[in-house]
Design an enzyme around this catalytic site. Structure first.
Site, short mmCIF file in Angstrom:
data_model
loop_
_atom_site.label_atom_id
_atom_site.label_comp_id
_atom_site.label_asym_id
_atom_site.label_seq_id
_atom_site.Cartn_x
_atom_site.Cartn_y
_atom_site.Cartn_z
N TYR A 320 0.66 -1.22 -0.63
CA TYR A 320 0.11 0.09 0.33
C TYR A 320 1.17 1.60 0.15
CZ TYR A 320 -4.41 2.71 1.40
OH TYR A 320 -5.30 3.62 1.68
N CYS A 321 1.00 2.41 -0.96
CA CYS A 321 1.16 3.61 -1.35
C CYS A 321 2.81 3.32 -1.08
CB CYS A 321 1.09 4.46 0.23
SG CYS A 321 1.31 6.46 -0.17
N VAL A 322 3.61 3.75 -0.04
CA VAL A 322 5.16 3.96 0.22
C VAL A 322 5.78 2.52 0.68
CG1 VAL A 322 4.50 3.92 2.33
CG2 VAL A 322 7.32 4.94 1.13
#
Length: 588
Positions: A320-322
């Site tokens: 998720y994301c980074v």
């Protein structure tokens, strides 16, 4: 606004105004005096703690506008101003502002003056932004930075943010006889004291009880993360387990807020063996942590731990994301070492690898910002999570800052009990060395998409070597990882890719359970060489994309096994350390 007129004692006919009673004078004098005392006490405490030398920001060089463009814009402004005057004569001021959520309340049109104020404000906002386009000699990035700064200033200057120009606040003042302002001031001073804007009633939630409460055990722990294994609720589970990597810039329980919208609980109910990494909030012992650690001693270590525990060759992964950005590095690292088979599939939630079109966050990455991080972290080597929280709030200042200034400080309302806002305020600290390198190498220099430009533990990273099947999810209104930027991930991978464009943004586009029946998503089985080409042929489906993902991952590895032995948290070779959600998520 009838209440205000009555409180002031006006007769509505331009006649005399009644004088306030002695009791009224005493009351309002007491309110003002109490407010002054609170502010003086806070200022005295703040001044005692302030550094001796406060540097002023540099003043930019003068800029000049294109005279022809400026003349056209001034002409348009005059015409629009005449239109406001016409609205006032027709008795319908505020008609333009009614479409803006800040001015939707009927009180903005109940009195002509407030309608005119709102319309004039929006008119000036439009003129300011057009004025930036008339400035000569600006680079595109400089122009966007200036526009962002002007929009932030506009949001701060909105008439809704000030008591005397917000009719709702004026009503509340007279309804409560000023008590709302005292409550609001109490909220303001408390927030100033802790250095963070409060969005939610933090006493309403308890980790492990009514938030982050899906049953499970911590079964593995390192100085960097804890590994949580969630308790199955089905008789059989998919043989290939699921390992979720949440972003370490936030708490993992964004995917486990409450039972109704928990992706983790839903995945367990879908017959998956679910493992989640809970990253430790950085302290001084982590000052030297780098991306090498998050990839090799974080993600790769967790992959190997789950494989060894369950005796399986491979795992499904989510980043998720980074953590999705890091997952791409993990996959490239494994591929370079001939170990790509350890991962059956990779799902990316709103993740970026090509940062050339990364949205407004790119505007915060320059030498001055990197220098600021150095200054903030020089002593400890750790970046306070409140800095990152303020940055993300600023990206949506109207919704995440000024809306709460009005609610909390001006209207003096009680804080709501909202799990998402609780999570949003639960900040994590970051290793400054890693964070600075992330911003410099990825956001500023965009090295991740240059084959071999970055190395992890001595292994050059080349995303083109990744042939792991991938599910790439983007949010259509995402302001942190814009969908156009997330799409670029599909152009780097060599294996099969399913791209899904979800309605809403960075959080709601992901945390959207099927039971809610909200939003929609778009998919296409036809190849597309751009996001625009995808959107032209994509099929829209109402509701959550979660079932689409479950069908995709299930078709890839349909085999199931009974729930026994190591499939039960703490019953395999790794004993339970503690109950989920564990200590690390509580570490500040």
């Amino acid at each position: 606004m009838a209440e205000i007129g009555e409180e002031w004692g006006a007769n509505g006919q331009g006649g005399t105004t009644e004088l306030p009673s002695l009791q009224d004078v005493q009351h309002w004098t007491g309110v003002i005096g109490q407010a002054q005392q609170m502010m003086l006490e806070h200022m005295a405490e703040a001044m005692a703690q302030a550094p001796a030398d406060l540097a002023l920001p540099p003043v930019p060089s003068p800029l000049f506008a294109d005279p022809d463009k400026l003349a056209d814009q001034q002409s348009d402004l005059i015409k629009a101003s005449l239109g406001l005057f016409a609205e006032l004569l027709e008795g319908k001021p505020g008609s333009e502002a009614a479409s803006d959520r800040r001015f939707k309340a009927e009180q903005w049109r109940a009195s002509p003056i407030f309608g005119v104020i709102a319309d004039a404000y929006l008119l000036l906002c439009e003129a300011w932004l057009k004025g930036i386009d008339a400035i000569e000699g600006l680079e595109p990035r400089q122009r966007e930075q200036l526009k962002f700064a002007v929009r932030a200033l506009q949001d701060a200057m909105a008439p809704s943010n000030f008591a005397l120009t917000n009719p709702l606040v004026l009503e509340r003042i007279f309804e409560t006889r000023g008590e709302n302002l005292l409550r609001g001031l109490e909220h303001l001073l408390a927030d100033l004291g802790k250095g963070q804007l409060t969005h939610v009633d933090r006493e309403a939630f308890e980790l492990g009880r009514n938030i982050a409460a899906t049953p499970g055990k911590v079964i593995h722990e390192t100085p960097l993360y804890q590994l949580i294994h969630y308790a199955p609720v089905t008789e059989t589970v998919m043989e290939t387990p699921l390992l979720i990597f949440p972003p370490w810039i936030n708490r993992f329980y964004i995917l486990d807020l409450n039972p109704k919208n928990s992706f983790i609980r839903w995945a367990v109910e879908q017959g998956l063996s679910v493992f989640v990494v809970s990253w430790k909030s950085a302290d001084e012992s982590m000052a030297e942590v780098t991306m090498d650690d998050y990839v090799v001693r974080g993600q790769v270590d967790a992959i190997d731990t789950v494989r060894d525990l369950l005796g399986v060759d491979r795992v499904h992964t989510i980043g998720y994301c980074v953590a999705g950005t890091a997952l791409s590095m993990t996959l490239a690292w494994l591929a370079a070492r001939g170990e790509a088979g350890k991962v059956a599939s990779a799902t990316f939630f709103t993740a970026q690898v090509d940062f050339s079109d990364a949205g407004d966050l790119n505007l915060f990455v320059d030498d001055e910002q990197l220098g600021l991080i150095d200054a903030l972290t020089q002593a400890s080597g750790v970046l306070d999570g409140r800095y990152m929280a303020a940055t993300f709030n600023l990206l949506r200042g109207r919704d995440l800052i000024w809306n709460y200034v009005v609610q909390n400080y001006l209207l003096g309302e009680d804080y709501p009990a909202f799990d998402l806002l609780y999570w949003n305020g639960d900040t994590t600290n970051l290793p400054a060395k890693w964070h600075r390198a992330y911003l410099r190498d990825l956001y500023r220099d965009n090295k991740l998409v240059e084959p071999g430009a970055l190395s992890v533990d001595g292994v050059p990273i080349d995303l083109r070597r990744i042939d792991t099947p991938a599910y790439v999810q983007a949010g259509r209104e995402d302001h942190i990882a814009p969908c156009r930027s997330v799409w670029k991930l599909t152009e780097q991978l060599s294996g099969p890719v399913r791209f899904v464009l979800a309605g809403s943004g960075h959080i709601a586009g992901v945390v959207n359970p099927p039971s809610a029946g909200k939003y929609q998503y778009w998919t296409s089985d036809q190849p597309a060489d751009s996001l625009e080409a995808f959107e032209a042929v994509a099929k829209e489906t109402k509701g959550s994309w979660w079932p689409d993902w479950r069908a995709w991952v299930g078709a890839m590895t349909p085999a199931t096994v009974p729930v026994k032995g190591a499939r039960i948290p703490g019953k395999g070779k790794l004993q339970a350390i503690e109950d989920a959600p564990g200590r690390y998520v509580r570490t500040r």
